[in-house]
Design a protein around this motif. Structure first.
Motif, short mmCIF file in Angstrom:
data_model
loop_
_atom_site.label_atom_id
_atom_site.label_comp_id
_atom_site.label_asym_id
_atom_site.label_seq_id
_atom_site.Cartn_x
_atom_site.Cartn_y
_atom_site.Cartn_z
N MET A 1 -18.39 1.69 3.12
CA MET A 1 -18.56 1.02 4.76
C MET A 1 -17.76 -1.05 4.84
O MET A 1 -16.70 -0.98 5.26
CB MET A 1 -19.64 1.00 5.38
CG MET A 1 -19.05 0.83 6.55
SD MET A 1 -17.92 1.88 7.92
CE MET A 1 -18.21 1.13 9.30
N ASN A 2 -18.26 -1.10 3.75
CA ASN A 2 -18.57 -2.69 3.54
C ASN A 2 -16.94 -2.98 3.37
O ASN A 2 -16.00 -4.21 3.37
CB ASN A 2 -19.51 -2.99 2.37
CG ASN A 2 -20.45 -3.64 3.05
OD1 ASN A 2 -20.85 -3.56 4.86
ND2 ASN A 2 -20.84 -3.54 2.59
N ARG A 3 -15.89 -1.65 2.52
CA ARG A 3 -14.90 -2.30 1.67
C ARG A 3 -13.49 -1.63 3.30
O ARG A 3 -12.72 -2.26 3.09
CB ARG A 3 -13.88 -1.83 0.71
CG ARG A 3 -15.44 -2.25 -0.54
CD ARG A 3 -14.58 -1.18 -1.76
NE ARG A 3 -15.25 -1.69 -3.20
CZ ARG A 3 -14.95 -1.23 -4.28
NH1 ARG A 3 -14.08 0.18 -4.32
NH2 ARG A 3 -15.16 -1.80 -5.17
N ILE A 4 -14.28 -0.94 3.79
CA ILE A 4 -13.35 0.28 5.17
C ILE A 4 -12.79 -0.60 6.21
O ILE A 4 -12.62 -1.35 7.17
CB ILE A 4 -13.48 1.31 5.47
CG1 ILE A 4 -13.84 1.83 4.32
CG2 ILE A 4 -13.24 2.01 6.69
CD1 ILE A 4 -14.75 3.94 4.04
N LEU A 5 -13.70 -1.72 6.31
CA LEU A 5 -14.22 -1.79 7.69
C LEU A 5 -13.25 -3.41 7.81
O LEU A 5 -12.27 -3.25 8.79
CB LEU A 5 -16.20 -2.78 8.14
CG LEU A 5 -15.89 -3.70 9.23
CD1 LEU A 5 -15.61 -2.68 10.16
CD2 LEU A 5 -17.38 -4.16 8.99
N PRO A 6 -13.71 -4.37 6.44
CA PRO A 6 -12.84 -5.21 7.50
C PRO A 6 -10.76 -4.81 7.19
O PRO A 6 -9.51 -4.98 7.50
CB PRO A 6 -12.46 -6.14 5.92
CG PRO A 6 -13.83 -5.58 4.57
CD PRO A 6 -13.89 -4.09 5.90
N VAL A 7 -10.51 -3.42 6.19
CA VAL A 7 -9.12 -2.86 6.61
C VAL A 7 -8.90 -2.33 7.93
O VAL A 7 -7.99 -2.94 8.45
CB VAL A 7 -9.28 -2.08 5.12
CG1 VAL A 7 -7.72 -1.00 5.94
CG2 VAL A 7 -9.24 -2.27 3.92
N LEU A 8 -10.25 -2.14 8.16
CA LEU A 8 -9.64 -1.45 9.44
C LEU A 8 -9.32 -2.53 10.92
O LEU A 8 -8.96 -2.43 11.82
CB LEU A 8 -10.94 -0.50 10.66
CG LEU A 8 -11.21 0.95 9.72
CD1 LEU A 8 -12.11 2.08 9.92
CD2 LEU A 8 -10.16 1.54 9.80
N THR A 9 -9.95 -3.02 10.82
CA THR A 9 -10.35 -4.63 11.67
C THR A 9 -8.84 -5.11 11.38
O THR A 9 -8.25 -5.15 12.43
CB THR A 9 -10.97 -6.01 10.80
OG1 THR A 9 -12.25 -5.19 11.44
CG2 THR A 9 -11.46 -7.13 12.15
N VAL A 10 -7.99 -5.43 9.86
CA VAL A 10 -6.47 -6.12 10.30
C VAL A 10 -5.63 -5.23 10.59
O VAL A 10 -4.86 -5.21 11.83
CB VAL A 10 -6.56 -6.02 8.85
CG1 VAL A 10 -5.35 -6.76 8.77
CG2 VAL A 10 -7.42 -7.09 8.33
#
Length: 287
Positions: A1-10
Motif C-alpha cells: 500500500m505504501n508503494r501504491i499510494l504515491p503512484v495513485l496520488t500522482v
C-alpha cells in the motif's frame, strides 16, 4: 500500500490537471458556437460542452479511454479500425528492427572492444549517426527502398534499427570493458584465448549493461517504426492512425493511438525486464 499510494496520488493529480486543461482549451469553441446561436452558456453548461465535443482540441480522459476501449475491444481484430490490428503491424516492424539493431550493436561492440582501429573509426560515426533527425532520414529511406521495389516491413524495420542499435552499442561496449585488470590478468595466466576471454568473462560481465540498454533500444525501435509510417502516407500501423487522425481532426483517435503505443512500449520493456531477471538469476548475477 505504501508503494501504491504515491503512484495513485500522482495519477489522480495528472488526471485532474488534464481535465482542467481540457476545459480551458475546448472552451473557446463552445463559446463561439454559443455566440453564433445567440445563447449564453452557464459555467456548468460550458464544462459539460467541453467534455463532450466530437473533435476537441484536447480530449478529456474519459473520451480517450472510450476511444481506446473501442479501438482495442470494440472492433474485430481484423478490422482496419481496430487498434489491435494496427498495433500488430507496428509491433512486427518494431521487433524486426529491434532484432537487427541489437545484432548490429552487439557485433560492432565486440569489434570495437577488440580492435583499436574500429574503436577510433566506427564509434565517432555511430555517435554522429544519432545527431541526424530521424524525421529527415525516414522519408529518404522510404523513397530509396521504394525505388528499389522494397516496401512494407523492411523499410520500417531499417529505420527502427537505426534508432535502436546505438543504445545497444554503447551499453555493450561499456559492459565488455567492465572486467578489471586483475580479472583479465587471471584469464591470461590461464592461457585463455581472446575468444575464451570474451565468452567466459566479457560477455557475462556485459549482461547487466546489455539488458539496461535493450530497454532503451526497444522503446526507441517503436518510435522509429511509428515515425517510418508517417512519411509515405501509410494506411497500416499506429503511425497511420496518427496520420489519418491529424488529416481529419480526429484528436480522440490520435490520443487513443498514442496510448496504444505507450502501452505497447511499457509491455515490451516489462518483457525485457522479466527476461533480464530470469537470465541474471540463473547466472548468479542478480542483485
Amino acid at each position: 500500500m505504501n508503494r501504491i499510494l504515491p503512484v495513485l496520488t500522482v495519477l489522480l493529480a495528472i488526471v485532474a490537471i488534464w481535465y482542467l486543461a481540457a476545459v480551458w482549451m475546448n472552451a473557446p469553441w463552445a463559446r463561439d458556437q454559443a455566440a453564433r446561436a445567440g445563447v449564453e452558456l452557464t459555467t456548468a453548461e460550458l464544462v459539460a460542452d467541453t467534455m463532450g465535443q466530437q473533435r476537441p482540441v484536447l480530449p478529456a480522459p474519459h473520451q480517450v479511454a472510450a476511444g481506446l476501449w473501442d479501438g482495442l475491444a470494440g472492433q474485430a481484430v481484423t478490422s482496419r479500425r481496430s487498434l489491435v490490428w494496427h498495433g500488430w503491424i507496428t509491433l512486427s516492424a518494431t521487433l524486426a528492427g529491434f532484432a537487427i539493431g541489437t545484432a548490429a550493436g552487439v557485433l560492432l561492440a565486440v569489434g570495437i572492444v577488440h580492435n583499436r582501429a574500429m574503436d577510433m573509426s566506427i564509434m565517432p560515426w555511430a555517435v554522429a549517426s544519432q545527431t541526424v533527425p530521424i524525421l529527415a532520414i525516414a522519408p529518404m529511406v522510404i523513397v530509396v527502398f521504394a525505388s528499389a521495389g522494397v516496401t512494407g516491413l523492411l523499410p520500417k524495420a531499417f529505420i527502427s534499427a537505426w534508432l535502436s542499435f546505438f543504445p545497444v552499442l554503447v551499453g555493450m561496449v561499456k559492459g565488455l570493458r567492465a572486467p578489471d585488470a586483475m580479472q583479465l590478468d587471471l584469464m591470461r595466466s590461464w592461457n585463455a584465448s581472446g575468444g575464451q576471454v570474451l565468452r567466459y568473462l566479457r560477455l557475462p560481465s556485459s549482461l547487466p549493461y546489455l539488458f539496461a540498454s535493450l530497454k532503451v533500444a526497444i522503446a526507441a525501435a517503436l518510435v522509429g517504426t511509428i515515425v517510418a509510417e508517417l512519411p509515405a502516407g501509410a494506411t497500416q500501423g499506429l503511425g497511420a492512425r496518427l496520420l489519418s487522425g491529424s488529416y481529419y481532426g480526429q484528436t480522440i483517435q490520435i490520443w487513443a493511438a498514442l496510448f496504444t503505443a505507450a502501452i505497447m512500449a511499457a509491455g515490451l520493456v516489462w518483457l525485457i525486464g522479466l527476461i533480464e531477471r530470469v537470465v541474471l538469476t540463473r547466472m548468479g548475477l542478480a542483485r
